[in-house]
Scaffold this active site. Sequence first.
Site, PDB file in Angstrom:
ATOM      1  N   GLU A   1     110.308  27.970   0.239  1.00  0.00           N
ATOM      2  CA  GLU A   1     111.380  27.171  -0.350  1.00  0.00           C
ATOM      3  C   GLU A   1     111.085  26.873  -1.813  1.00  0.00           C
ATOM      4  O   GLU A   1     111.951  27.001  -2.681  1.00  0.00           O
ATOM      5  CB  GLU A   1     111.537  25.861   0.430  1.00  0.00           C
TER       6      GLU A   1
ATOM      7  N   GLN B   1     118.578  25.180   7.362  1.00  0.00           N
ATOM      8  CA  GLN B   1     117.246  24.633   7.603  1.00  0.00           C
ATOM      9  C   GLN B   1     117.396  23.194   8.076  1.00  0.00           C
ATOM     10  O   GLN B   1     117.785  22.323   7.306  1.00  0.00           O
ATOM     11  CB  GLN B   1     116.463  24.711   6.297  1.00  0.00           C
TER      12      GLN B   1
END
Length: 415
Positions: free
Chosen positions: A252, A131
């Site tokens: 997340e 990410q």
Amino acid sequence: MNFDDTPEEAAFRSEVRAWMQANAPHELEAELQRMGFGSAGASMEASKAWQKKKAEAGYSCPSWPKEYGGGGFTPIQRVILAQEEGVFAKLSGPFTIGHGMCGPTVMHWASEEHKRRLLPPLVSGEEIWCQLFSEPAGGSDLAGLRTRAERAADGSGDWIINGQKIWTSGAQHSDWGLLLTRTNPDVPKHKGLTMFFLDMRSPGVEIRPIKQANGQSHFNEVYFTDVRIPDSQRLGDENRGWEVSLTTLMNERAAIGGSMSTGFPELLELTKMLELDGRPAVDDPMVRSRLAQFAIRQSGLAYTGMRSLTALSRGETPGPENSIGKLVAGSSMQEIAMFALDLMGEAGVVDDPEIAAREGWFQAVLMRSPATRIEGGSDEILRNIIAERVLGLPGDIRVDKDVAFRDIPTSGRKN
């Protein structure tokens, strides 16, 4: 609140338990039991082998649709799978970001062609994702990022990327990455962002592992120099990347907050082993007082997690439980590790697993735990989210909210 399995859930649990007993790498069980947060993980080879085996049984990414490689199971079945996998879930560490954050974003925003190409290898562990969000000058302000994406001058429609990301977990092992960039500096910072997915082997991508205090290199700096990305790899509309990033960020918090351990059971075991003034540390009144405080917090985390499980069992979307869990568990982990080393006295500085108490488990946790209070949303960001979106308190004053990004002063000068 009833936590007993229904007959259907009990049958599923029995099926999963039998499969785990027959297929799990039991030769690694003792090693995985000793492995604490921050310890060097199992080999990538072992992790990929376990991931592939789970994928073949439909047990990797169990709630994802079958057409993308998942199991198509219900949310509560996913919880049962996680419970039965137990310690072997530690082998899935390299895939947490891909499965928990990147995959759901691709599934929501990518074309059908890209979903069918990218998601099955992610499920099986053949490909790893990272990410690419945080930047050196941004701190906790993700929308303040500076990595630029500009249209190629050759009229191809491609994008040219220049900039830098930092604290990128697992970048050195990754095949693909989610990349958030700035495409319009003339509008407020949240409105000029665009999201892409990027082949990490693209020309112009440079990965520099960061040497951490614990000797490992989990985090990385990633530099982009004239990296070309086709417009077909854009996720969502141009300049609407903040909306796409929220998909990643929400997942997340769930991926991190729902699975973080504090180390309390290990601390309780340690106090029974160590001696203070000739008796077990657990018998000391001051130690017992601290243990009670940690136990109360641990209980709160457990029951907050059960609220999330209850919502899943009813087919509902969990509320703020995972943000609360991440905030409380992160600080608790650090405090527990510090208290454990205080109890050890001078022996607490010894981190050699061959001679340290509990094979250096708490030392490894302490060296890694500060990052938990930053990654996946810093403590301050999570407190703001809980205050504003859960408790309904007034929001922070944000003087740059309606200011064009290029007009926001930085270090005494404009962008």
